[in-house]
Every structure is written in structure tokens, then in C-alpha cells.
Write a protein that holds these residues in place. Structure first.
Motif, PDB file in Angstrom:
ATOM      1  N   SER A 165      48.891  33.273  22.059  1.00  0.00           N
ATOM      2  CA  SER A 165      48.950  32.110  22.963  1.00  0.00           C
ATOM      3  C   SER A 165      50.339  31.510  23.080  1.00  0.00           C
ATOM      4  O   SER A 165      50.531  30.568  23.848  1.00  0.00           O
ATOM      5  CB  SER A 165      47.977  31.016  22.489  1.00  0.00           C
ATOM      6  OG  SER A 165      46.653  31.494  22.483  1.00  0.00           O
ATOM      7  N   ASN A 166      51.311  32.030  22.328  1.00  0.00           N
ATOM      8  CA  ASN A 166      52.669  31.512  22.471  1.00  0.00           C
ATOM      9  C   ASN A 166      53.595  32.617  22.958  1.00  0.00           C
ATOM     10  O   ASN A 166      53.265  33.806  22.897  1.00  0.00           O
ATOM     11  CB  ASN A 166      53.195  30.888  21.170  1.00  0.00           C
ATOM     12  CG  ASN A 166      53.236  31.878  20.026  1.00  0.00           C
ATOM     13  OD1 ASN A 166      53.638  33.026  20.186  1.00  0.00           O
ATOM     14  ND2 ASN A 166      52.818  31.433  18.854  1.00  0.00           N
ATOM     15  N   ALA A 184      47.656  29.168  27.435  1.00  0.00           N
ATOM     16  CA  ALA A 184      48.772  29.270  26.499  1.00  0.00           C
ATOM     17  C   ALA A 184      48.874  27.971  25.711  1.00  0.00           C
ATOM     18  O   ALA A 184      48.318  26.935  26.093  1.00  0.00           O
ATOM     19  CB  ALA A 184      50.062  29.532  27.264  1.00  0.00           C
ATOM     20  N   ASN A 185      49.586  28.032  24.606  1.00  0.00           N
ATOM     21  CA  ASN A 185      49.746  26.825  23.786  1.00  0.00           C
ATOM     22  C   ASN A 185      50.427  25.702  24.560  1.00  0.00           C
ATOM     23  O   ASN A 185      50.088  24.531  24.406  1.00  0.00           O
ATOM     24  CB  ASN A 185      50.550  27.142  22.524  1.00  0.00           C
ATOM     25  CG  ASN A 185      49.737  27.908  21.501  1.00  0.00           C
ATOM     26  OD1 ASN A 185      48.521  28.063  21.648  1.00  0.00           O
ATOM     27  ND2 ASN A 185      50.398  28.413  20.481  1.00  0.00           N
ATOM     28  N   SER A 186      51.396  26.059  25.391  1.00  0.00           N
ATOM     29  CA  SER A 186      52.105  25.070  26.204  1.00  0.00           C
ATOM     30  C   SER A 186      52.485  25.720  27.521  1.00  0.00           C
ATOM     31  O   SER A 186      52.480  26.956  27.651  1.00  0.00           O
ATOM     32  CB  SER A 186      53.360  24.561  25.488  1.00  0.00           C
ATOM     33  OG  SER A 186      54.361  25.563  25.458  1.00  0.00           O
ATOM     34  N   ASP A 229      55.131  28.446  27.372  1.00  0.00           N
ATOM     35  CA  ASP A 229      54.844  29.728  26.748  1.00  0.00           C
ATOM     36  C   ASP A 229      54.525  30.823  27.754  1.00  0.00           C
ATOM     37  O   ASP A 229      54.466  32.002  27.382  1.00  0.00           O
ATOM     38  CB  ASP A 229      53.688  29.580  25.755  1.00  0.00           C
ATOM     39  CG  ASP A 229      54.117  28.910  24.469  1.00  0.00           C
ATOM     40  OD1 ASP A 229      55.143  29.329  23.905  1.00  0.00           O
ATOM     41  OD2 ASP A 229      53.433  27.964  24.038  1.00  0.00           O
ATOM     42  N   GLY A 265      40.857  21.179  24.309  1.00  0.00           N
ATOM     43  CA  GLY A 265      42.146  20.937  24.943  1.00  0.00           C
ATOM     44  C   GLY A 265      42.024  20.760  26.441  1.00  0.00           C
ATOM     45  O   GLY A 265      43.011  20.896  27.166  1.00  0.00           O
TER      46      GLY A 265
END
Length: 345
Positions: free
Chosen positions: A109-110, A131-133, A136, A222
Motif C-alpha cells: 500500500s505504500n 494506498a496509504n496516502s 503513494d 479509513g
């Protein structure tokens, strides 16, 4: 798809619920000639892979003949090589000459983890999870909202989550037409593979150590972050909760919003119906029938708004109820995004 100089060569990494639904959707929609899956990487043995392709407790039998010859899965006469690597470097992706890897393992995920696939020879990745952010990946796509912005230069693309795909079309429409001041989302999500059938020691979240089929279980989510990533105008206005419920498939979102302008339930339902027949056709749907969740099993839409459940607590407080097949709807959007990538620059 007919404009492609050749069929797009795809690989699937991780052949669980979404990986198998993605392949099934490709065949059910008649896209197997244009999007050719040439390899599946899954640690499970070949016999299990073939069996779970043929038979599915939720979606039924596979819509085409399935056979196994050694480490090759044969679907409707087309060969798909099977590999069993547990790391991105464990497959020689470069020698397979793939155009797109559909990453369905959920383990990466990064950007650092995803870049390992690129270094191992994958030209482009489409993730079946967030994705984590935002940094990413090169793009996070909710099909129908922003897939048209793909340029073809992106190498790491996330298809967001099933819940984000379900709620973003509704929120985007409401914000454009009526203005959103505050958003409260409660997801009622079917059980997932990170839950045990019987209580067990397998998760740091103690609630997830409890039997999936005996309780409704609050879990972290999230979703608010995912919504704000796609609709930045709503930053700081979204609150989300999630509860796992003991059903095999089909989930729902209870959505409450405060609006900037006065409206009525009838007006909101009319907006949704018009969008479902217009710009969001095929992604968003509405239903006024007295349905239960099972009625939406294998429904390919991202979201189906139950218009019979629309309520008002005042001229600017509206409550909506959204159904979605968290496996099939999302897998169809994953496929739509793959098609969009094929047509991009």
C-alpha cells in the motif's frame, strides 16, 4: 477496446475474493479477447486455484469452462500460467511481457512496496485497495468521477475501496447540487477474510478476534480519509464508522448529511434517479422496492440508493440508505478502470 493495436496482457497478483471476481467479471462481460489475463500469482496450490475458480459460494459457477493442466489454468481454451511467489521479485514479470498487473493481494500500500513490482518488470500496477496516502500512487480512481483524467503516464493507480466507490457518486452529486456542510457515514459491511469463524488469537484489534458469524462488530475504517482524498472540498466535514455484520456478501451505507440549501426527500430522490439515468449510468442506480440485502448479490453497480428509505429531519438534514455488492460492484469498477487505462495515452 477495438482501437487497441493488440490485446492488453494482464496479470493478477493475489487471487482471493476480488482477484477471482475480477477474472469472472472479465469473462461475464465478454472482455477476455481484449484484456487477456496471462498469469495469476497466488501462493495457493494449482488445484485449489482451479477449484475456487470453478465454484463460488457467493457468485455461483464460473461462466466458462475451467480446466487445469499442470501449472496452467485453462479458461475457455485460453491458458493462464500459475505462479506461487510470495514477494514481488519472485516472478519474472519482465519475461511475461505484461502490460498491467492487477494487484489484489492487499499487501502493498505504500510507494516503496509497490515500486518493487516496477523494479521486477511490471510496467504498471492497478491496486484493488487504497494506498496509504495520495502520494503513494500516481492516481486514485473512482470510476465515473475521475477516470477521464488518466493520461496513460501513471504507473501506480489505486481503485480506492468498495465503500469509497459506493458513496462518492452520491456525495459528489449532493455537493454539486445542494452543497454539503457535514457528512456522517455508517457502513454495515459483510464479513471479510480478516475475521475468524470462531473466536481466535489472530488480530491486534480485539473485536476482530471474535466470531464473524455471531456478532455485529465495530471496526476501524479509513472511509472518511478516502472520501476526502477524492472530494477535497469535503476535507474536515466527513465522519465515518464501520460495523461488520454476519452476512456473506452485500453491504450498506447509512448516510446522513447536512446541506447548504433546503430540499426534500422527493427532490433528493429525483436528483439521484436523473444521475443514475445520466452521467452516473452503470455506476449508480436507484430502487424503491422493498428489498433485502440478498437482492443485490451480483449487482454490478457501485451503489444502489434505496429511495424508499430517504428521510428528512428538517429542510437541510437528509438521511439516505445505499446498498452495494462489496465484491461484485467493486470488481466491475476495477475492470472499468483497467479498460480506461487501456484506452489512455
Amino acid at each position: 477496446m477495438s482501437g487497441l493495436p493488440r490485446p492488453l496482457r494482464l496479470a493478477i497478483n493475489g487471487y482471493g475474493r476480488i482477484g477471482r471476481c475480477f477474472l469472472r467479471a472479465l469473462y461475464e462481460r465478454g472482455l477476455a479477447d481484449d484484456l487477456q489475463v496471462v498469469v495469476i500469482n497466488e501462493p495457493a496450490n494449482a488445484e485449489s486455484i482451479a477449484y475456487l475458480t470453478r465454484f463460488d459460494s457467493t457468485h455461483g459457477r464460473f461462466p466458462a469452462p475451467v480446466a487445469l493442466e499442470g501449472e496452467t489454468l485453462i479458461i475457455d481454451g485460453r491458458p493462464i500460467a500459475l505462479t506461487h511467489a510470495t514477494t514481488p521479485e519472485g516472478v519474472d514479470w519482465r519475461s511475461l511481457k505484461i502490460d498491467l498487473l492487477v494487484e489484489c493481494s492487499g499487501q502493498y500500500s505504500n510507494r516503496a512496496g509497490l515500486a518493487r513490482f516496477l523494479a521486477a518488470g511490471c510496467p504498471r500496477l492497478l491496486l484493488s485497495h487504497p494506498a496509504n496516502s495520495a502520494a503513494d500512487v500516481d492516481a486514485t480512481v473512482v470510476y465515473g468521477l475521475n477516470h477521464g483524467r488518466l493520461t496513460g503516464d501513471e504507473r501506480l493507480i489505486s481503485n480506492a475501496s468498495c465503500t469509497t466507490n459506493a458513496v462518492v457518486p452520491v456525495l459528489d452529486l449532493l455537493h454539486r447540487e445542494l452543497g454539503l456542510e457535514q457528512v456522517l457515514l455508517t457502513t454495515l459491511h459483510s464479513v471479510m477474510n480478516d475475521q475468524p469463524l470462531a473466536d481466535g488469537y489472530h488480530h491486534d484489534d480485539l473485536r476482530r478476534t471474535r466470531s464473524a458469524m455471531q456478532s455485529m462488530i465495530p471496526v476501524s475504517t479509513g472511509l472518511a480519509r478516502g472520501v476526502e482524498r477524492l472530494l477535497p472540498a469535503l476535507a474536515g466535514r466527513v465522519l465515518a464508522k464501520a460495523i461488520r455484520v454476519p452476512t456473506l456478501n452485500v453491504s450498506a451505507i447509512d448516510l446522513t448529511v447536512t446541506l447548504a440549501r433546503d430540499t426534500t426527500p422527493a427532490a433528493v430522490n429525483d436528483l439521484l434517479r436523473q444521475a443514475a439515468q445520466g452521467p452516473w449510468q452503470g455506476v449508480l442506480a436507484t430502487s424503491g422496492d422493498p428489498h433485502a440485502s440478498i437482492d443485490f448479490n451480483h449487482d454490478p453497480h457501485s451503489a444502489i440508493v434505496d429511495t424508499s428509505q430517504t428521510r428528512a429531519g428538517g429542510p437541510r438534514l437528509i438521511n439516505l440508505f445505499i446498498w452495494f455488492d462489496n465484491e461484485w460492484g467493486f470488481s466491475n469498477r476495477l475492470l472499468d478502470t483497467a479498460v480506461a487505462l487501456a484506452g489512455a495515452k
